[in-house]
Design a protein around this motif. Structure first.
Motif, PDB file in Angstrom:
ATOM      1  N   ARG A  27       0.820  -1.213   0.000  1.00 43.04           N
ATOM      2  CA  ARG A  27       0.000   0.000   0.000  1.00 43.04           C
ATOM      3  C   ARG A  27       0.852   1.260   0.000  1.00 43.04           C
ATOM      4  O   ARG A  27       0.334   2.361   0.052  1.00 43.04           O
ATOM      5  N   SER A  28       2.158   1.129  -0.079  1.00 42.94           N
ATOM      6  CA  SER A  28       3.074   2.261  -0.074  1.00 42.94           C
ATOM      7  C   SER A  28       2.799   3.188  -1.252  1.00 42.94           C
ATOM      8  O   SER A  28       2.344   2.757  -2.308  1.00 42.94           O
ATOM      9  N   SER A  29       3.109   4.450  -1.070  1.00 43.19           N
ATOM     10  CA  SER A  29       2.953   5.407  -2.164  1.00 43.19           C
ATOM     11  C   SER A  29       4.120   5.331  -3.149  1.00 43.19           C
ATOM     12  O   SER A  29       4.030   5.836  -4.258  1.00 43.19           O
ATOM     13  N   ASP A  30       5.194   4.678  -2.759  1.00 41.25           N
ATOM     14  CA  ASP A  30       6.378   4.524  -3.600  1.00 41.25           C
ATOM     15  C   ASP A  30       6.238   3.266  -4.449  1.00 41.25           C
ATOM     16  O   ASP A  30       6.139   2.156  -3.928  1.00 41.25           O
ATOM     17  N   GLU A  31       6.251   3.430  -5.769  1.00 40.28           N
ATOM     18  CA  GLU A  31       6.046   2.290  -6.669  1.00 40.28           C
ATOM     19  C   GLU A  31       7.131   1.228  -6.512  1.00 40.28           C
ATOM     20  O   GLU A  31       6.855   0.033  -6.560  1.00 40.28           O
ATOM     21  N   THR A  32       8.371   1.654  -6.308  1.00 38.53           N
ATOM     22  CA  THR A  32       9.466   0.701  -6.128  1.00 38.53           C
ATOM     23  C   THR A  32       9.232  -0.164  -4.898  1.00 38.53           C
ATOM     24  O   THR A  32       9.449  -1.377  -4.935  1.00 38.53           O
ATOM     25  N   GLN A  33       8.771   0.473  -3.810  1.00 38.19           N
ATOM     26  CA  GLN A  33       8.451  -0.268  -2.583  1.00 38.19           C
ATOM     27  C   GLN A  33       7.334  -1.265  -2.837  1.00 38.19           C
ATOM     28  O   GLN A  33       7.378  -2.394  -2.363  1.00 38.19           O
ATOM     29  N   ARG A  34       6.308  -0.847  -3.575  1.00 34.12           N
ATOM     30  CA  ARG A  34       5.169  -1.737  -3.845  1.00 34.12           C
ATOM     31  C   ARG A  34       5.609  -2.962  -4.629  1.00 34.12           C
ATOM     32  O   ARG A  34       5.198  -4.084  -4.321  1.00 34.12           O
ATOM     33  N   LEU A  35       6.425  -2.767  -5.652  1.00 35.19           N
ATOM     34  CA  LEU A  35       6.869  -3.897  -6.468  1.00 35.19           C
ATOM     35  C   LEU A  35       7.724  -4.867  -5.663  1.00 35.19           C
ATOM     36  O   LEU A  35       7.538  -6.085  -5.744  1.00 35.19           O
ATOM     37  N   ALA A  36       8.657  -4.325  -4.876  1.00 42.77           N
ATOM     38  CA  ALA A  36       9.503  -5.188  -4.044  1.00 42.77           C
ATOM     39  C   ALA A  36       8.653  -5.920  -3.012  1.00 42.77           C
ATOM     40  O   ALA A  36       8.862  -7.110  -2.753  1.00 42.77           O
ATOM     41  N   ALA A  37       7.683  -5.223  -2.433  1.00 43.89           N
ATOM     42  CA  ALA A  37       6.825  -5.844  -1.428  1.00 43.89           C
ATOM     43  C   ALA A  37       5.997  -6.973  -2.028  1.00 43.89           C
ATOM     44  O   ALA A  37       5.776  -8.006  -1.384  1.00 43.89           O
ATOM     45  N   GLY A  38       5.550  -6.813  -3.254  1.00 43.30           N
ATOM     46  CA  GLY A  38       4.793  -7.876  -3.916  1.00 43.30           C
ATOM     47  C   GLY A  38       5.637  -9.120  -4.133  1.00 43.30           C
ATOM     48  O   GLY A  38       5.188 -10.243  -3.880  1.00 43.30           O
ATOM     49  N   ASP A  39       6.875  -8.913  -4.579  1.00 43.31           N
ATOM     50  CA  ASP A  39       7.792 -10.042  -4.753  1.00 43.31           C
ATOM     51  C   ASP A  39       8.036 -10.742  -3.424  1.00 43.31           C
ATOM     52  O   ASP A  39       8.058 -11.972  -3.346  1.00 43.31           O
ATOM     53  N   GLU A  40       8.231  -9.954  -2.381  1.00 42.78           N
ATOM     54  CA  GLU A  40       8.533 -10.524  -1.072  1.00 42.78           C
ATOM     55  C   GLU A  40       7.311 -11.199  -0.455  1.00 42.78           C
ATOM     56  O   GLU A  40       7.451 -12.190   0.262  1.00 42.78           O
TER      57      GLU A  40
END
Length: 186
Positions: A27-40
């Motif tokens: 739910r982060s506003s940072d797209e990079t964080q969202r993509l990494a979080a999805g992978d994790e």
């Protein structure tokens, strides 16, 4: 995975909790964080499902090839995304390790489909163990507190749960520890 049921359930709990937190980080506003979080999150839930003790649930034989395909796709995606940042190389290694463990489970001669010690390729297992041991040690050092700048605590407390870098590092550390535990059992 092979091993005592109590440690297996602890690993399931750790990985599932990590996956759940990674879903919150999406739910982060940072797209990079969202993509990494999805992978994790995928990695955390996949590890949790793989770590369920064989005495509690015996998966059908088709599960392990499906795991290999899913995490093979995740590895290809991580390879593609790694062009933009080196952190995704870790996702690539993690997904490749999951493909390797699924392949070991598929080739396992046991009727339960769960691997028993010594059924993996020793050199590959050893290389992955070295990588994840180094990753866990480096991740642990990154979690050590350092002298902060005045006002740093106030700025950190204003961050949303999904944007807390120390929690993301703790998440990655716990998955690294979980991966070590899983690799030790094959």
């Amino acid at each position: 995975m092979h091993g005592p049921a109590s440690s297996g359930w602890l690993l399931v709990t750790l990985c599932a909790a990590t996956g759940a937190y990674c879903l919150l980080r999406m739910r982060s506003s940072d797209e990079t964080q969202r993509l990494a979080a999805g992978d994790e999150a995928l990695m955390g839930f996949g590890m949790a499902a793989m770590a369920v003790p064989g005495s509690a649930f015996t998966p059908p034989a088709w599960v392990w090839p499906v795991y290999a395909v899913v995490f093979g796709g995740a590895a290809l995606r991580a390879l593609w995304v790694a062009r933009t940042g080196p952190h995704h190389l870790h996702h690539l290694v993690g997904a490749a390790a999951m493909v390797y463990m699924a392949a070991v489970m598929t080739a396992s001669p046991t009727a339960t489909g769960h691997a028993h010690g010594g059924s993996g390729v020793p050199l590959l297992t050893g290389g992955l163990l070295v990588y994840f041991t180094a990753y866990v040690l480096v991740s642990g050092v990154r979690l050590l507190p350092v002298a902060g700048v005045a006002g740093g605590a106030a700025a950190r407390s204003a961050l949303a749960w999904g944007d807390r870098p120390e929690l993301a590092r703790a998440c990655r550390l716990s998955m690294g520890i979980g991966m070590l535990a899983m690799l030790l059992t094959i």
